[in-house]
Design a protein around this motif. Structure first.
Motif, PDB file in Angstrom:
ATOM      1  N   ASP A  37       0.921 -31.860 -14.765  1.00 27.65           N
ATOM      2  CA  ASP A  37       1.770 -32.853 -15.431  1.00 27.65           C
ATOM      3  C   ASP A  37       3.236 -32.569 -15.111  1.00 27.65           C
ATOM      4  OD1 ASP A  37       3.166 -34.536 -17.124  1.00 27.65           O
ATOM      5  OD2 ASP A  37       2.197 -33.825 -18.957  1.00 27.65           O
ATOM      6  N   LYS A  38       3.834 -33.430 -14.296  1.00 32.07           N
ATOM      7  CA  LYS A  38       5.223 -33.213 -13.853  1.00 32.07           C
ATOM      8  C   LYS A  38       6.237 -33.441 -14.971  1.00 32.07           C
ATOM      9  CE  LYS A  38       3.979 -32.867  -9.403  1.00 32.07           C
ATOM     10  NZ  LYS A  38       4.362 -33.001  -8.063  1.00 32.07           N
ATOM     11  N   SER A  39       5.806 -34.004 -16.102  1.00 30.29           N
ATOM     12  CA  SER A  39       6.716 -34.189 -17.236  1.00 30.29           C
ATOM     13  C   SER A  39       6.544 -33.099 -18.300  1.00 30.29           C
ATOM     14  CB  SER A  39       6.531 -35.573 -17.858  1.00 30.29           C
ATOM     15  OG  SER A  39       5.232 -35.696 -18.399  1.00 30.29           O
ATOM     16  N   GLN A  40       5.639 -32.162 -18.064  1.00 27.71           N
ATOM     17  CA  GLN A  40       5.407 -31.051 -18.991  1.00 27.71           C
ATOM     18  C   GLN A  40       6.635 -30.146 -19.031  1.00 27.71           C
ATOM     19  OE1 GLN A  40       2.782 -29.762 -21.050  1.00 27.71           O
ATOM     20  NE2 GLN A  40       4.387 -28.302 -21.527  1.00 27.71           N
ATOM     21  N   PRO A  41       7.203 -29.888 -20.215  1.00 33.08           N
ATOM     22  CA  PRO A  41       8.311 -28.931 -20.297  1.00 33.08           C
ATOM     23  C   PRO A  41       7.849 -27.532 -19.876  1.00 33.08           C
ATOM     24  CG  PRO A  41       8.232 -30.286 -22.271  1.00 33.08           C
ATOM     25  CD  PRO A  41       6.954 -30.541 -21.505  1.00 33.08           C
ATOM     26  N   ILE A  42       8.669 -26.884 -19.064  1.00 39.12           N
ATOM     27  CA  ILE A  42       8.376 -25.554 -18.536  1.00 39.12           C
ATOM     28  C   ILE A  42       9.618 -24.692 -18.685  1.00 39.12           C
ATOM     29  CG2 ILE A  42       7.815 -24.219 -16.455  1.00 39.12           C
ATOM     30  CD1 ILE A  42       6.380 -26.757 -15.390  1.00 39.12           C
ATOM     31  N   VAL A  43       9.434 -23.453 -19.110  1.00 40.97           N
ATOM     32  CA  VAL A  43      10.518 -22.469 -19.149  1.00 40.97           C
ATOM     33  C   VAL A  43      10.127 -21.337 -18.218  1.00 40.97           C
ATOM     34  CG1 VAL A  43      11.716 -20.744 -20.559  1.00 40.97           C
ATOM     35  CG2 VAL A  43      11.265 -23.027 -21.492  1.00 40.97           C
ATOM     36  N   VAL A  44      11.016 -21.047 -17.267  1.00 37.91           N
ATOM     37  CA  VAL A  44      10.801 -19.925 -16.355  1.00 37.91           C
ATOM     38  C   VAL A  44      11.794 -18.821 -16.693  1.00 37.91           C
ATOM     39  CG1 VAL A  44       9.792 -21.247 -14.456  1.00 37.91           C
ATOM     40  CG2 VAL A  44      12.271 -21.042 -14.607  1.00 37.91           C
ATOM     41  N   TYR A  45      11.361 -17.573 -16.554  1.00 41.80           N
ATOM     42  CA  TYR A  45      12.270 -16.445 -16.766  1.00 41.80           C
ATOM     43  C   TYR A  45      11.859 -15.295 -15.851  1.00 41.80           C
ATOM     44  CZ  TYR A  45       8.765 -13.951 -19.551  1.00 41.80           C
ATOM     45  OH  TYR A  45       7.628 -13.287 -19.969  1.00 41.80           O
ATOM     46  N   CYS A  46      12.776 -14.343 -15.671  1.00 34.56           N
ATOM     47  CA  CYS A  46      12.502 -13.173 -14.826  1.00 34.56           C
ATOM     48  C   CYS A  46      13.212 -11.963 -15.427  1.00 34.56           C
ATOM     49  CB  CYS A  46      12.931 -13.431 -13.380  1.00 34.56           C
ATOM     50  SG  CYS A  46      14.680 -13.802 -13.166  1.00 34.56           S
ATOM     51  N   ARG A  47      13.854 -11.144 -14.608  1.00 36.07           N
ATOM     52  CA  ARG A  47      14.588  -9.989 -15.118  1.00 36.07           C
ATOM     53  C   ARG A  47      16.038 -10.349 -15.397  1.00 36.07           C
ATOM     54  NH1 ARG A  47      18.012  -6.590 -13.149  1.00 36.07           N
ATOM     55  NH2 ARG A  47      17.663  -7.193 -11.006  1.00 36.07           N
ATOM     56  N   SER A  48      16.652 -11.110 -14.490  1.00 37.47           N
ATOM     57  CA  SER A  48      18.084 -11.396 -14.626  1.00 37.47           C
ATOM     58  C   SER A  48      18.427 -12.875 -14.637  1.00 37.47           C
ATOM     59  CB  SER A  48      18.847 -10.732 -13.475  1.00 37.47           C
ATOM     60  OG  SER A  48      18.502 -11.374 -12.251  1.00 37.47           O
ATOM     61  N   GLY A  49      17.502 -13.713 -14.237  1.00 37.77           N
ATOM     62  CA  GLY A  49      17.771 -15.147 -14.131  1.00 37.77           C
ATOM     63  C   GLY A  49      17.857 -15.638 -12.702  1.00 37.77           C
ATOM     64  N   ASN A  50      17.897 -14.732 -11.733  1.00 35.25           N
ATOM     65  CA  ASN A  50      17.987 -15.146 -10.331  1.00 35.25           C
ATOM     66  C   ASN A  50      16.674 -15.711  -9.798  1.00 35.25           C
ATOM     67  OD1 ASN A  50      20.703 -14.473 -10.069  1.00 35.25           O
ATOM     68  ND2 ASN A  50      20.230 -12.363  -9.501  1.00 35.25           N
ATOM     69  N   ARG A  51      15.595 -14.969  -9.969  1.00 37.91           N
ATOM     70  CA  ARG A  51      14.297 -15.452  -9.477  1.00 37.91           C
ATOM     71  C   ARG A  51      13.844 -16.688 -10.245  1.00 37.91           C
ATOM     72  NH1 ARG A  51      11.129  -9.814  -9.587  1.00 37.91           N
ATOM     73  NH2 ARG A  51      12.707  -9.443 -11.187  1.00 37.91           N
ATOM     74  N   SER A  52      14.160 -16.727 -11.534  1.00 42.00           N
ATOM     75  CA  SER A  52      13.792 -17.918 -12.310  1.00 42.00           C
ATOM     76  C   SER A  52      14.633 -19.116 -11.870  1.00 42.00           C
ATOM     77  CB  SER A  52      13.911 -17.665 -13.807  1.00 42.00           C
ATOM     78  OG  SER A  52      15.152 -17.120 -14.158  1.00 42.00           O
ATOM     79  N   GLY A  53      15.861 -18.877 -11.431  1.00 39.97           N
ATOM     80  CA  GLY A  53      16.681 -19.957 -10.875  1.00 39.97           C
ATOM     81  C   GLY A  53      16.061 -20.513  -9.605  1.00 39.97           C
ATOM     82  N   TYR A  54      15.545 -19.624  -8.776  1.00 39.42           N
ATOM     83  CA  TYR A  54      14.840 -20.040  -7.556  1.00 39.42           C
ATOM     84  C   TYR A  54      13.592 -20.851  -7.916  1.00 39.42           C
ATOM     85  CZ  TYR A  54      11.859 -19.717  -3.436  1.00 39.42           C
ATOM     86  OH  TYR A  54      11.019 -20.026  -2.386  1.00 39.42           O
ATOM     87  N   ALA A  55      12.814 -20.343  -8.876  1.00 39.01           N
ATOM     88  CA  ALA A  55      11.588 -21.035  -9.289  1.00 39.01           C
ATOM     89  C   ALA A  55      11.909 -22.418  -9.849  1.00 39.01           C
ATOM     90  CB  ALA A  55      10.839 -20.194 -10.321  1.00 39.01           C
ATOM     91  N   LEU A  56      12.978 -22.517 -10.617  1.00 39.98           N
ATOM     92  CA  LEU A  56      13.410 -23.805 -11.159  1.00 39.98           C
ATOM     93  C   LEU A  56      13.671 -24.798 -10.026  1.00 39.98           C
ATOM     94  CD1 LEU A  56      15.632 -24.774 -14.008  1.00 39.98           C
ATOM     95  CD2 LEU A  56      16.586 -25.207 -11.777  1.00 39.98           C
ATOM     96  N   GLN A  57      14.385 -24.365  -8.994  1.00 40.03           N
ATOM     97  CA  GLN A  57      14.685 -25.247  -7.862  1.00 40.03           C
ATOM     98  C   GLN A  57      13.411 -25.682  -7.143  1.00 40.03           C
ATOM     99  OE1 GLN A  57      17.516 -22.978  -5.569  1.00 40.03           O
ATOM    100  NE2 GLN A  57      19.241 -23.729  -6.764  1.00 40.03           N
ATOM    101  N   VAL A  58      12.481 -24.759  -6.958  1.00 42.23           N
ATOM    102  CA  VAL A  58      11.221 -25.079  -6.301  1.00 42.23           C
ATOM    103  C   VAL A  58      10.448 -26.122  -7.112  1.00 42.23           C
ATOM    104  CG1 VAL A  58       8.938 -24.149  -5.679  1.00 42.23           C
ATOM    105  CG2 VAL A  58      11.018 -22.885  -5.072  1.00 42.23           C
ATOM    106  N   LEU A  59      10.339 -25.884  -8.408  1.00 43.12           N
ATOM    107  CA  LEU A  59       9.591 -26.808  -9.267  1.00 43.12           C
ATOM    108  C   LEU A  59      10.256 -28.183  -9.322  1.00 43.12           C
ATOM    109  CD1 LEU A  59       8.575 -24.361 -12.128  1.00 43.12           C
ATOM    110  CD2 LEU A  59       7.100 -25.321 -10.346  1.00 43.12           C
TER     111      LEU A  59
END
Length: 119
Positions: free
Chosen positions: A74-96
């Motif tokens: 579901d592309k409208s499903q709210p998702i929260v990504v996190y990591c150690r510092s916010g860098n990898r989760s920032g990358y994951a956010l862009q990919v998603l």
């Protein structure tokens, strides 16, 4: 004099970054609590095994594109990504987002997520 000025600028910048980190983790918790956002820890399996948020799925940022549909299609499903510092989760956010997921929030680092949860 120049070192004092550099120190003041650095301290000021650190304060701004701290406020931004707090705001992003608080927004992330709002999404989890109010919109039943899925929590995804994008750190390695080893890091995840050392501690993570309860109910978080472990999908390393390097494979998020290949594994996200196992968690939600579901592309409208709210998702929260996190990591150690916010860098990898920032990358994951862009990919998603590039894949069409519309409600992805970068919660930042695990420590800031834990700190803002207790407020």
């Amino acid at each position: 004099m120049m070192n004092v000025l550099k120190s003041l600028v650095l301290c000021s910048l650190m304060g701004v970054l701290s406020v931004q980190a707090t705001e992003r983790s608080e927004l992330a918790w709002q999404r989890v609590e109010q919109q039943q956002a899925i929590l995804i820890d994008v750190r390695s399996q080893g890091e995840f095994d050392q501690g993570h948020l309860s109910q978080a799925h472990n999908v390393p940022h390097t494979v998020i594109a290949q594994q996200i549909t196992a968690i939600t299609k579901d592309k409208s499903q709210p998702i929260v990504v996190y990591c150690r510092s916010g860098n990898r989760s920032g990358y994951a956010l862009q990919v998603l987002q590039a894949m069409g997921y519309q409600q992805v929030v970068n919660g930042g680092g695990l420590k800031e997520m834990l700190a803002s949860k207790s407020h």
